[in-house]
Design a protein around this motif. Structure first.
Motif, mmCIF file in Angstrom:
data_model
loop_
_atom_site.group_PDB
_atom_site.id
_atom_site.type_symbol
_atom_site.label_atom_id
_atom_site.label_comp_id
_atom_site.label_asym_id
_atom_site.label_seq_id
_atom_site.Cartn_x
_atom_site.Cartn_y
_atom_site.Cartn_z
ATOM 1 N N ARG A 301 4.704 -29.728 1.479
ATOM 2 C CA ARG A 301 4.815 -28.707 2.527
ATOM 3 C C ARG A 301 3.644 -27.735 2.471
ATOM 4 O O ARG A 301 3.126 -27.300 3.500
ATOM 5 C CB ARG A 301 6.130 -27.939 2.375
ATOM 6 C CG ARG A 301 7.357 -28.715 2.823
ATOM 7 C CD ARG A 301 8.616 -27.895 2.606
ATOM 8 N NE ARG A 301 9.801 -28.617 3.025
ATOM 9 C CZ ARG A 301 11.044 -28.208 2.783
ATOM 10 N NH1 ARG A 301 11.250 -27.081 2.119
ATOM 11 N NH2 ARG A 301 12.078 -28.915 3.203
ATOM 12 N N GLY A 332 10.055 -35.788 6.088
ATOM 13 C CA GLY A 332 10.299 -34.865 7.188
ATOM 14 C C GLY A 332 9.211 -33.822 7.329
ATOM 15 O O GLY A 332 8.789 -33.479 8.449
ATOM 16 N N SER A 336 6.998 -33.786 10.754
ATOM 17 C CA SER A 336 7.040 -32.575 11.590
ATOM 18 C C SER A 336 5.645 -32.009 11.820
ATOM 19 O O SER A 336 5.291 -31.613 12.937
ATOM 20 C CB SER A 336 7.941 -31.517 10.937
ATOM 21 O OG SER A 336 9.271 -31.964 10.866
ATOM 22 N N ARG A 337 4.839 -31.989 10.764
ATOM 23 C CA ARG A 337 3.491 -31.425 10.902
ATOM 24 C C ARG A 337 2.606 -32.315 11.767
ATOM 25 O O ARG A 337 1.839 -31.817 12.592
ATOM 26 C CB ARG A 337 2.863 -31.224 9.525
ATOM 27 C CG ARG A 337 1.482 -30.602 9.528
ATOM 28 C CD ARG A 337 1.456 -29.259 10.234
ATOM 29 N NE ARG A 337 2.261 -28.260 9.568
ATOM 30 C CZ ARG A 337 2.273 -26.974 9.904
ATOM 31 N NH1 ARG A 337 1.514 -26.542 10.899
ATOM 32 N NH2 ARG A 337 3.046 -26.129 9.261
ATOM 33 N N CYS A 339 3.609 -34.181 14.155
ATOM 34 C CA CYS A 339 4.066 -33.948 15.539
ATOM 35 C C CYS A 339 3.475 -32.657 16.093
ATOM 36 O O CYS A 339 3.061 -32.593 17.258
ATOM 37 C CB CYS A 339 5.590 -33.892 15.582
ATOM 38 S SG CYS A 339 6.410 -35.483 15.356
ATOM 39 N N HIS A 351 7.687 -42.407 10.228
ATOM 40 C CA HIS A 351 9.132 -42.498 10.449
ATOM 41 C C HIS A 351 9.612 -43.937 10.244
ATOM 42 O O HIS A 351 10.646 -44.183 9.590
ATOM 43 C CB HIS A 351 9.479 -42.009 11.855
ATOM 44 C CG HIS A 351 10.960 -41.938 12.114
ATOM 45 N ND1 HIS A 351 11.649 -42.946 12.743
ATOM 46 C CD2 HIS A 351 11.874 -40.983 11.800
ATOM 47 C CE1 HIS A 351 12.930 -42.617 12.820
ATOM 48 N NE2 HIS A 351 13.085 -41.421 12.255
ATOM 49 N N VAL A 364 16.846 -33.224 12.382
ATOM 50 C CA VAL A 364 15.684 -32.331 12.294
ATOM 51 C C VAL A 364 14.399 -33.113 12.544
ATOM 52 O O VAL A 364 13.521 -32.678 13.308
ATOM 53 C CB VAL A 364 15.632 -31.638 10.914
ATOM 54 C CG1 VAL A 364 14.382 -30.769 10.801
ATOM 55 C CG2 VAL A 364 16.881 -30.793 10.686
ATOM 56 N N ILE A 365 14.285 -34.281 11.917
ATOM 57 C CA ILE A 365 13.107 -35.121 12.117
ATOM 58 C C ILE A 365 13.061 -35.640 13.550
ATOM 59 O O ILE A 365 12.000 -35.654 14.196
ATOM 60 C CB ILE A 365 13.114 -36.293 11.121
ATOM 61 C CG1 ILE A 365 12.976 -35.766 9.682
ATOM 62 C CG2 ILE A 365 11.996 -37.286 11.426
ATOM 63 C CD1 ILE A 365 13.104 -36.833 8.615
ATOM 64 N N SER A 367 14.323 -34.274 16.259
ATOM 65 C CA SER A 367 13.942 -33.205 17.193
ATOM 66 C C SER A 367 12.446 -32.920 17.123
ATOM 67 O O SER A 367 11.812 -32.605 18.138
ATOM 68 C CB SER A 367 14.744 -31.931 16.916
ATOM 69 O OG SER A 367 14.473 -31.412 15.641
ATOM 70 N N SER A 368 11.852 -33.054 15.932
ATOM 71 C CA SER A 368 10.400 -32.866 15.793
ATOM 72 C C SER A 368 9.643 -33.919 16.602
ATOM 73 O O SER A 368 8.673 -33.597 17.294
ATOM 74 C CB SER A 368 9.987 -32.958 14.319
ATOM 75 O OG SER A 368 10.546 -31.917 13.565
#
Length: 557
Positions: A301, A332, A336-337, A339, A351, A364-365, A367-368
């Motif tokens: 992260r 995740g 997310s990053r 995306c 993914h 959560v993934i 929705s990203s």
């Protein structure tokens, strides 16, 4: 005056089942040698009103006897606590000694939850009491010395916990200092709870000061105390002081736990030193120090936040060579990053890789990914991908539904978007204000302002109070569709509901009216604004341009 026994027996029916309060009265009267020849037989015939009269007379006559009776009932905590509550319900003014008596009983029987509840009640009504909560300690200190210290510690611990739970940190800290002054030491777990909650509430400097004074209290920090201190220094950015805590632990022969190491690494990453955090992680792995898997997530992260995507991805793949298995949180963070930066190809590839390894994805993934597609203007792909995820049996939350609703509205498929709202309700998912606002905007884009208005009313009926964004979307829709007066009425409704219009609200109305060809109404609205700012002028200029009134736009500019 006391009513005679014969009169009581002749005027009341026999009652078979005796309540707790009656049993208390029997025990109390027998214990205090009240002038009744046979208390049990006679009180079995007393009704509720006269029971209260007897109890009232007893309490008002001598409050000390309340304490004596509670001591007498110590071995029957249910009876003692029941009568204590009855006294409160009847409005009796209980003093610190009465509370101390019931507290001793609760501590003796280990009724910690009831103790917490009692102290919380005292805190909430302290202003209405004839004594301060700290007077309770004085009353408790008058007990047997052998049990006094243990009870005082238990009560102080409970009081710290309750004060912290209700956000009264100053009072919780005062309890710590009071315990020091009274010559006993609170439990380290209570101090840990206080320190951790102070940090979580952003009171880091206060937590650090208390940590530094703990030894003065006579407390010996444990591994969790030191971990909390490391977290506090890392949050402050005092990374050198965090290292000093590790040294202090070594001197005190306290072994750091895995969370302590992870906390320090997280501190480095939070302050832009993810490279150093990774170096420390590798060094500790080499030294065979037990490391929590979450430490890898923290570093990944950190690199993602610093936009060092290659480094983050390398950690994900290299850790497997070291015997560590990546989890959904590591993937995740990367997905997310990717995306967010618009690299959807990489995000989807990761993914697929994650799913192929048997790691289950989550909402959560999802929705990203959907948001990434939406930001790229790929509305059709959002709808298709959402359908695929749904067919995979993945739980999709309100955020996922909202992204696809927005995409469908942009595609002009408002009815399909509304069908998803119905689907949510069928799955026992309560739509929120964001879901409703998205659909209201969709109806407005299609020119179906009456449907938008009906949805707005449904939202309010379901207990959702519209915010300024909802009002702005609906006001813009009404204006664009030529309903100038309705838009102005909505503006008045905003103020009635305590929602203050902002420059966006004004601009939505101005531009909407201009788009609808009602430039004169837009000019009147603009001229009547009490305060005009740069954004207000920009909105009117933009409105003129939308209506092809370029000369007026230039003149106003």
């Amino acid at each position: 005056m006391w009513v005679s026994s014969n009169k009581l027996l002749s005027s009341r029916k026999y009652v078979k089942h005796v309540s707790f309060i009656r049993l208390y009265a029997v025990s109390a009267l027998a214990h205090l040698n009240f002038a009744l020849s046979n208390p049990i037989e006679e009180l079995q015939t007393i009704d509720t009103h006269e029971k209260n009269l007897v109890t009232n007379h007893f309490v008002e006559k001598d409050k000390v006897k309340v304490v004596e009776t509670l001591k007498y009932l110590r071995k029957d905590p249910v009876l003692a606590f029941s009568f204590f509550n009855q006294l409160k319900e009847n409005g009796f003014c209980l003093d610190p000694h009465a509370y101390a008596a019931i507290v001793r009983i609760l501590c003796y029987w280990g009724w910690d939850r009831k103790l917490d509840s009692l102290l919380l009640e005292l805190i909430r009504k302290e202003r209405d009491l004839d004594f301060k909560i700290m007077n309770l300690f004085e009353a408790l200190a008058e007990g047997f010395e052998s049990e006094c210290s243990n009870i005082l510690v238990r009560v102080s611990d409970a009081l710290v916990k309750v004060y912290v739970t209700v956000g009264m940190f100053d009072e919780a800290i005062d309890v710590l200092f009071q315990t020091k002054c009274r010559g006993f030491v609170p439990h380290i777990l209570s101090c840990n709870f206080l320190l951790n909650q102070l940090i979580e509430r952003g009171k880091i400097d206060v937590a650090v000061n208390i940590y530094r004074q703990m030894k003065a209290f006579g407390l010996s920090p444990n591994d969790y105390t030191y971990t909390i201190a490391i977290k506090a220094f890392c949050r402050k950015g005092s990374l050198d002081e965090a290292v000093d805590v590790f040294r202090e632990m070594e001197e005190c022969r306290v072994t750091p736990n895995a969370f302590a190491y992870t906390t320090y690494i997280e501190g480095l990453c939070l302050h832009g030193r993810s490279d150093l955090g990774f170096e420390v992680l590798q060094a500790w792995i080499t030294a065979k120090i037990p490391i929590d898997l979450f430490a890898f997530t923290v570093v990944i992260r950190g690199f993602c936040n610093e936009m060092k995507m290659k480094e983050a991805e390398n950690i994900l793949h290299d850790m497997e060579k070291q015997g560590f298995a990546p989890d959904v949180y590591m993937y995740g963070a990367l997905i997310s990053r990717f995306c967010m930066v618009g690299n959807l190809f990489k995000a989807l590839a990761l993914h697929d890789e994650m799913v192929s390894k048997g790691i289950k994805t989550n909402c959560v993934i999802v929705s990203s990914i959907l948001l990434g597609l939406s930001h790229m203007g790929m509305a059709s792909e959002v709808a298709n991908q959402f359908k695929e995820f749904k067919e995979m049996g993945i739980f999709l939350d309100k955020a996922c539904y909202n992204v696809v609703m927005d995409a469908l509205c942009k595609l002009g498929k408002v009815e399909e978007a509304v069908a998803l709202l119905v689907e949510m309700k069928g799955k026992q998912m309560v739509p929120d204000i964001i879901n409703y606002t998205t659909l209201i905007g969709g109806y407005c884009l299609k020119g179906k302002v009456f449907d938008a208005w009906n949805l707005f009313e449904e939202m309010k009926k379901n207990g959702h109070k519209p915010d300024v964004i909802t009002y702005n979307v609906l006001a813009g829709g009404l204006s664009r569709n030529g309903l100038a007066q309705e838009a102005l009425n909505l503006l008045n409704d905003m103020e009635t509901q305590g929602v203050k219009p902002n420059t966006v609200t004004h601009n939505m109305i101005i531009e909407g009216l201009c788009i609808a060809g009602k430039v004169d109404d837009a000019e009147t609205f603009f001229d009547n604004l009490e305060e005009k700012c740069l954004e207000s002028y920009s909105g009117m200029v933009s409105g003129y341009c939308e209506a092809d009134h370029t000369k007026e736009a230039f003149d106003l500019f």
